[in-house]
Write a protein that holds these residues in place. Structure first.
Motif, PDB file in Angstrom:
ATOM      1  N   VAL A  52      23.307  21.102 -26.133  1.00 24.20           N
ATOM      2  CA  VAL A  52      22.240  20.891 -25.161  1.00 24.20           C
ATOM      3  C   VAL A  52      22.833  21.178 -23.790  1.00 24.20           C
ATOM      4  O   VAL A  52      23.883  20.617 -23.435  1.00 24.20           O
ATOM      5  CB  VAL A  52      21.697  19.450 -25.201  1.00 24.20           C
ATOM      6  CG1 VAL A  52      20.627  19.248 -24.124  1.00 24.20           C
ATOM      7  CG2 VAL A  52      21.139  19.109 -26.576  1.00 24.20           C
ATOM      8  N   ILE A  53      22.177  22.057 -23.039  1.00 26.27           N
ATOM      9  CA  ILE A  53      22.619  22.327 -21.660  1.00 26.27           C
ATOM     10  C   ILE A  53      21.436  22.171 -20.719  1.00 26.27           C
ATOM     11  O   ILE A  53      20.278  22.350 -21.114  1.00 26.27           O
ATOM     12  CB  ILE A  53      23.250  23.724 -21.512  1.00 26.27           C
ATOM     13  CG1 ILE A  53      22.222  24.833 -21.710  1.00 26.27           C
ATOM     14  CG2 ILE A  53      24.451  23.898 -22.439  1.00 26.27           C
ATOM     15  CD1 ILE A  53      22.714  26.217 -21.307  1.00 26.27           C
ATOM     16  N   GLU A  54      21.731  21.837 -19.485  1.00 26.93           N
ATOM     17  CA  GLU A  54      20.751  21.819 -18.411  1.00 26.93           C
ATOM     18  C   GLU A  54      21.310  22.658 -17.281  1.00 26.93           C
ATOM     19  O   GLU A  54      22.483  22.537 -16.934  1.00 26.93           O
ATOM     20  CB  GLU A  54      20.514  20.397 -17.903  1.00 26.93           C
ATOM     21  CG  GLU A  54      19.813  19.507 -18.892  1.00 26.93           C
ATOM     22  CD  GLU A  54      19.471  18.138 -18.302  1.00 26.93           C
ATOM     23  OE1 GLU A  54      19.246  18.042 -17.078  1.00 26.93           O
ATOM     24  OE2 GLU A  54      19.422  17.179 -19.088  1.00 26.93           O
ATOM     25  N   ARG A  55      20.478  23.523 -16.747  1.00 22.88           N
ATOM     26  CA  ARG A  55      20.889  24.377 -15.643  1.00 22.88           C
ATOM     27  C   ARG A  55      19.803  24.386 -14.568  1.00 22.88           C
ATOM     28  O   ARG A  55      18.616  24.246 -14.873  1.00 22.88           O
ATOM     29  CB  ARG A  55      21.127  25.819 -16.102  1.00 22.88           C
ATOM     30  CG  ARG A  55      22.269  25.977 -17.093  1.00 22.88           C
ATOM     31  CD  ARG A  55      23.614  25.654 -16.466  1.00 22.88           C
ATOM     32  NE  ARG A  55      24.711  25.810 -17.395  1.00 22.88           N
ATOM     33  CZ  ARG A  55      25.219  24.815 -18.132  1.00 22.88           C
ATOM     34  NH1 ARG A  55      24.730  23.594 -18.048  1.00 22.88           N
ATOM     35  NH2 ARG A  55      26.241  25.052 -18.944  1.00 22.88           N
ATOM     36  N   SER A  56      20.250  24.553 -13.329  1.00 28.44           N
ATOM     37  CA  SER A  56      19.313  24.660 -12.225  1.00 28.44           C
ATOM     38  C   SER A  56      19.733  25.798 -11.322  1.00 28.44           C
ATOM     39  O   SER A  56      20.872  26.271 -11.396  1.00 28.44           O
ATOM     40  CB  SER A  56      19.241  23.343 -11.445  1.00 28.44           C
ATOM     41  OG  SER A  56      20.490  23.073 -10.839  1.00 28.44           O
ATOM     42  N   LYS A  57      18.843  26.213 -10.465  1.00 29.25           N
ATOM     43  CA  LYS A  57      19.145  27.320  -9.551  1.00 29.25           C
ATOM     44  C   LYS A  57      20.225  26.933  -8.559  1.00 29.25           C
ATOM     45  O   LYS A  57      20.888  27.798  -8.025  1.00 29.25           O
ATOM     46  CB  LYS A  57      17.884  27.748  -8.817  1.00 29.25           C
ATOM     47  CG  LYS A  57      17.001  28.607  -9.691  1.00 29.25           C
ATOM     48  CD  LYS A  57      16.042  29.400  -8.866  1.00 29.25           C
ATOM     49  CE  LYS A  57      15.318  30.350  -9.801  1.00 29.25           C
ATOM     50  NZ  LYS A  57      14.281  31.091  -9.144  1.00 29.25           N
ATOM     51  N   GLN A  58      20.421  25.656  -8.303  1.00 25.20           N
ATOM     52  CA  GLN A  58      21.424  25.219  -7.331  1.00 25.20           C
ATOM     53  C   GLN A  58      22.846  25.439  -7.838  1.00 25.20           C
ATOM     54  O   GLN A  58      23.779  25.437  -7.074  1.00 25.20           O
ATOM     55  CB  GLN A  58      21.253  23.730  -6.991  1.00 25.20           C
ATOM     56  CG  GLN A  58      20.032  23.435  -6.174  1.00 25.20           C
ATOM     57  CD  GLN A  58      18.754  23.353  -7.005  1.00 25.20           C
ATOM     58  OE1 GLN A  58      18.774  23.362  -8.234  1.00 25.20           O
ATOM     59  NE2 GLN A  58      17.616  23.292  -6.336  1.00 25.20           N
ATOM     60  N   GLU A  59      23.027  25.616  -9.142  1.00 29.30           N
ATOM     61  CA  GLU A  59      24.379  25.769  -9.706  1.00 29.30           C
ATOM     62  C   GLU A  59      24.902  27.166  -9.466  1.00 29.30           C
ATOM     63  O   GLU A  59      24.226  28.131  -9.494  1.00 29.30           O
ATOM     64  CB  GLU A  59      24.381  25.454 -11.193  1.00 29.30           C
ATOM     65  CG  GLU A  59      24.048  24.019 -11.469  1.00 29.30           C
ATOM     66  CD  GLU A  59      23.947  23.725 -12.959  1.00 29.30           C
ATOM     67  OE1 GLU A  59      24.051  24.607 -13.802  1.00 29.30           O
ATOM     68  OE2 GLU A  59      23.760  22.547 -13.258  1.00 29.30           O
TER      69      GLU A  59
END
Length: 119
Positions: free
Chosen positions: A112-119
């Motif tokens: 399970v991964i979570e990604r956002s544009k801020q990374e």
């Protein structure tokens, strides 16, 4: 406030794995994808053009995954997250990638991964 559009149980069949035998076959993976979306405008207008087109998300993810070849599920999950962030204008995505019973005596394995544009 963040709304979430989700696609759970999306199946894809990439070539994935580190073992030599895995490199020559496709394997069925199951994806649960949660995408940040503001659905207020779509709800007010009752118009698809104001909504996140989850059919388009499913098609693009399947096309990408089915045509891919990676050793690690981590790599595939990361690439799918980046695809969704860049192509669908969302600020956040969570991907659960299930490889099924890839380990003896284990019902399911995955990531399970979570990604956002801020990374």
């Amino acid at each position: 406030m963040t709304d979430i559009v989700y696609l759970h149980g999306l199946r894809c069949t990439p070539k994935i794995g580190v073992w030599e035998w895995e490199k020559h076959i496709t394997q069925t993976l199951t994806l649960d994808i949660d995408i940040a979306a503001n659905v207020k405008r779509a709800a007010q207008n009752d118009d698809l053009k104001d909504a996140l087109d989850y059919q388009a998300v499913a098609s693009q993810v399947q096309d990408f995954a089915n045509g891919s070849r990676f050793e690690l599920i981590e790599t595939l999950a990361e690439k799918i997250a980046q695809l969704i962030l860049s192509e669908f204008g969302t600020s956040w995505v969570r991907i659960k990638l299930d490889k099924g019973p890839a380990v003896k005596d284990v019902k399911n394995v995955g990531i399970v991964i979570e990604r956002s544009k801020q990374e």
